[in-house]
Write an enzyme that holds these catalytic residues in place. Structure first.
Site, PDB file in Angstrom:
ATOM      1  N   ASP A 138    -120.423 -54.117  79.748  1.00  0.00           N
ATOM      2  CA  ASP A 138    -119.518 -53.527  80.731  1.00  0.00           C
ATOM      3  C   ASP A 138    -120.258 -53.269  82.040  1.00  0.00           C
ATOM      4  O   ASP A 138    -121.492 -53.161  82.067  1.00  0.00           O
ATOM      5  CB  ASP A 138    -118.939 -52.210  80.204  1.00  0.00           C
ATOM      6  CG  ASP A 138    -118.110 -52.408  78.947  1.00  0.00           C
ATOM      7  OD1 ASP A 138    -117.565 -53.512  78.769  1.00  0.00           O
ATOM      8  OD2 ASP A 138    -118.015 -51.454  78.142  1.00  0.00           O
ATOM      9  N   LYS A 139    -119.510 -53.127  83.097  1.00  0.00           N
ATOM     10  CA  LYS A 139    -120.077 -52.949  84.436  1.00  0.00           C
ATOM     11  C   LYS A 139    -121.166 -51.883  84.472  1.00  0.00           C
ATOM     12  O   LYS A 139    -122.227 -52.074  85.063  1.00  0.00           O
ATOM     13  CB  LYS A 139    -118.957 -52.588  85.416  1.00  0.00           C
ATOM     14  CG  LYS A 139    -119.436 -52.254  86.821  1.00  0.00           C
ATOM     15  CD  LYS A 139    -118.261 -51.848  87.703  1.00  0.00           C
ATOM     16  CE  LYS A 139    -118.738 -51.453  89.099  1.00  0.00           C
ATOM     17  NZ  LYS A 139    -117.610 -51.036  89.972  1.00  0.00           N
TER      18      LYS A 139
END
Length: 324
Positions: A138-139
Site C-alpha cells: 500500500d502507498k
C-alpha cells in the site's frame, strides 16, 4: 501499440453484479467507462465466450480474460524517481519502498509511482507485464518488494506466489493490548459499498494471516506477522476484524488512542504518525532462475523507530502502574 492481457476470476461475493461493475472491482487500474467500452468492443471473454453487454449479470466463479491493444501515448511514462535497491541481478530486483510511494498508477495516481520509476531506470522492463511488479505494498506501507526484470522471472515468481512459496513477514503496531499470538483465517472481498475498501466476507477469497507478539506497550502491541495469502489490505483488514486495527490506519479504524496520562512527547509522536504502522521487514524466496534460496531484511524506517521508542519510554515510565 502494445497488447496487454488481463485475467481474473469473478468472486462469489460479486453475485448479481453487472459485468462492468464487477470488472471495475477486479481491475481497479482501469476506469469503469474504459472497461465498459472494452465489453462493447467484444474484447471481454467470460469462460471463453465473448460477452458484449455491460449490464450482463455475473454469478461468481467465471473466468475473465481481456486482450486489448493500448496506444503508446496512453501507456505509463518513465520518471526519474529514486529507488532504494536492496538487491539486483539480471533477473530480479528487490527494493525497500518508502512511505507515500504508490506502487502502480491508478485512479488519482497517474504518475509518481514505483512503476514509473522502474520504466525510467530499467527501460527494457516495459516489455514485462506490469513492469515486472509481482506483488504490491500500500502507498503508506514501507518495506521489501521483489520485481521481475524478465518475463521468465516474472512467470516463475507469480507462480510461486500463488503456490505460497514466497515468505513475506511484516512488523506492525496494533491498537490494544494483545495477550497471545495466533492466526486470522477469514476470506476477503471488496467492500460491498466502499469500492476502495476491502472487508472480511464469507464469499470472498481465502486469506490467512499469522501473527505473534513482539512487545507490549500501554494501549498498543508490537507484532510480527506472516502472510500465507496476499489479498489487498489483508493485514489491515484482518487485524481490524479481531478488534486490533493498526495504529494510524484511518481506513480501518486505527485512530490513535493515547494511554492515560501519556507524555506530551508520546502525544506528539502519535499526532505526527500519519499512516498505518506496517513495514514489510523480511522477504524470502527461491530465485526464479537459479533456484537459490534468498532472504532479505529491511530495517524499520525512521518514523517507525521513533514511534516504538516513544511507546517504549511511555511504558517504562508507567510500568509500576500496570497489571499485565
Amino acid at each position: 501499440m502494445a497488447q496487454i492481457t488481463l485475467s481474473a476470476e469473478i468472486q462469489l461475493s460479486q453475485l448479481g453484479q453487472r459485468l462492468d461493475q464487477a470488472l471495475a472491482e477486479l481491475f481497479p487500474d482501469y476506469s469503469r467507462s474504459r472497461l465498459k467500452t472494452w465489453i462493447e468492443q467484444n474484447l471481454v471473454h467470460v469462460n471463453g465466450d465473448v460477452v458484449n453487454v455491460p449490464r450482463a449479470k455475473v454469478y461468481g466463479g467465471e473466468q475473465i480474460e481481456i486482450v486489448v491493444e493500448i496506444d503508446d501515448d496512453t501507456r505509463f511514462e518513465p520518471e526519474n524517481l529514486p529507488l532504494n535497491i536492496v538487491y539486483e541481478d539480471d533477473d530480479i530486483l528487490v527494493i525497500n519502498k518508502p512511505k507515500d510511494f504508490v506502487v502502480h498508477p491508478g485512479a488519482g495516481n497517474a504518475s509518481g509511482t514505483v512503476l514509473n520509476a522502474l520504466l525510467y531506470h530499467y527501460p527494457a522492463i516495459a516489455e514485462v507485464p506490469r513492469a515486472g511488479i509481482v506483488h504490491r505494498l500500500d502507498k503508506d506501507t514501507t518495506g521489501l518488494m521483489v520485481i521481475a526484470k524478465t518475463i521468465p522471472a516474472q512467470t516463475k515468481l507469480v507462480r510461486d506466489l500463488q503456490k505460497r512459496k514466497i515468505t513475506r513477514e511484516y512488523e506492525a503496531i496494533a491498537c490494544g493490548i494483545m495477550t497471545k499470538g495466533g492466526m486470522v483465517d477469514q476470506p476477503m472481498a471488496r467492500h460491498p459499498t466502499k469500492r476502495t475498501h476491502m472487508a472480511v466476507h464469507p464469499m470472498g477469497k481465502p486469506a490467512v494471516t499469522h501473527y505473534r507478539i513482539m512487545e507490549r506497550f500501554r494501549n498498543y502491541t508490537r507484532l510480527r506477522l506472516r502472510l500465507e495469502t496476499g489479498r489487498t489490505h489483508q493485514i489491515r483488514v484482518h487485524m481490524a476484524h479481531i478488534a486490533h486495527p493498526l495504529l494510524g490506519d484511518q481506513t480501518y479504524g486505527g485512530r490513535p488512542r493515547p494511554p492515560k496520562n501519556a507524555s506530551e512527547e508520546l502525544m506528539q509522536t502519535l499526532r505526527d504518525f500519519k499512516r498505518q504502522a506496517l513495514h514489510a521487514i523480511m522477504l524470502r524466496l527461491a530465485h526464479p532462475i537459479t533456484g537459490e534460496l534468498m532472504e532479505w531484511h529491511a530495517p524499520l524506517p525512521t518514523d517507525f523507530v521513533e514511534l516504538v521508542e516513544a511507546l517504549k519510554a511511555d511504558y517504562q515510565l508507567h510500568q509500576d502502574d500496570l497489571d499485565y
